[in-house]
Design an enzyme around this catalytic site. Structure first.
Site, PDB file in Angstrom:
ATOM      1  CE  LYS A 159       0.929   1.233   4.372  1.00  0.00           C
ATOM      2  NZ  LYS A 159       1.606   2.592   4.890  1.00  0.00           N
ATOM      3  CG  ASP A 214      -0.829  -0.063   8.292  1.00  0.00           C
ATOM      4  OD1 ASP A 214      -1.468   1.073   8.773  1.00  0.00           O
ATOM      5  OD2 ASP A 214       0.405   0.283   7.932  1.00  0.00           O
TER       6      ASP A 214
END
Length: 289
Positions: free
Chosen positions: A15, A142
């Protein structure tokens, strides 16, 4: 296609943070955040094999840089799931690495999310999103994002996720110094620096309208200043990417990886060659919408 229910082979995506805003600090030292996070096509591949009767879970990798395998977040994910659901099984987990370490690209958290999803399928676990997100957050801030697997506005510690609309994907150039940055080390000095001027609503509007020039003006990262104080090479890369003509250039997460976005695939590929010649770790990928 894979039909053996005792084996799962899954993609574990990276990401980037288009923005990272520190909005407060909790009594326990953790930071409340507001982040615009986007998954990338770049991914590790995780193979998980169920080994009934095995004495332990074993993790292997084709990347010699992956040290301390037994303390890897994949192991943490297995034990967190075991604690919640009480299974006895152990597993062989092999990680084919493409996502650089200590980069702010979420590789470890993504791997943990892939393990969680695989165990649910292999073991036929019946559960709900709230339980899985609680387990995921206990592993890393995350991890819930990677379970969601789509562009999101992340708030709180990162577990409050709202999917966002992005009109089109962008070509993405990742440039990382050989030296990584510890998330813990960056956060420890973060409060010593002024915060960036970040308007999350403007970022979301630019993504929805596919205005990459406006996006480049609006993005920001409150961890950029502390990160470049620890590793000045980060600033050198970001400024170089801007000079190369990329409309969007920034550091992702707590670093040390930097990224540039463009609609020009040729520009991304050409500049990737230049940064490789300079000795950086370089990846070419795309954002996922």
């Amino acid at each position: 296609m894979l039909f053996n229910k005792n084996i799962q082979i899954v993609k574990s995506r990276a990401k980037i943070n288009l923005s990272l805003k520190v909005v407060g600090t909790r009594e326990n030292g953790y930071h409340d955040l507001e982040m615009v996070m986007v998954p990338l096509e770049m991914h590790d591949v995780i193979e998980i094999v169920r080994r009934p009767g095995a004495l332990d879970t074993y993790i292997t990798s084709d990347d010699v840089g992956l040290a301390h395998l037994h303390n890897n977040l994949c192991t943490v994910a297995v034990e967190a799931m075991r604690k919640e659901f009480g299974f006895k099984d152990n597993f062989d987990i092999n990680i084919h690495k493409e996502i650089p370490f200590a980069a702010g690209l979420g590789g470890g958290s993504s791997n943990a999310a892939a393990v969680i999803e695989s165990l649910i399928k292999i073991l036929g676990i019946k559960t709900d999103d709230e339980t899985i997100n609680r387990i995921a957050l206990s592993i890393g801030a995350d991890v819930p994002f990677f379970l969601k697997g789509k562009p999101c506005l992340a708030q709180g510690l990162g577990e409050q996720l709202t999917p966002i609309e992005i009109k089109s994907p962008y070509h993405c150039l990742i440039v990382k110094p050989q030296q990584g940055l510890s998330t813990k080390a960056v956060y420890e000095v973060a409060d010593n620096f002024d915060k960036a001027d970040i308007d999350t609503n403007k970022i979301l509007a630019a993504l929805k309208e596919d205005d990459i020039v406006e996006l480049g003006k609006d993005i920001g990262n409150d961890l950029y200043a502390p990160a470049k104080s620890l590793l000045p090479e980060v600033e050198k890369i970001v400024e170089s990417l801007k000079a190369d003509g990329f409309p969007v250039a920034a550091m992702t997460g707590s670093g040390s990886a930097c990224f540039a976005l463009s609609k020009d695939k040729k520009l991304v590929k050409e500049k990737a060659k230049d940064y490789r010649k300079l000795g950086y770790i370089v990846k070419v990928t795309k954002t996922i919408i």
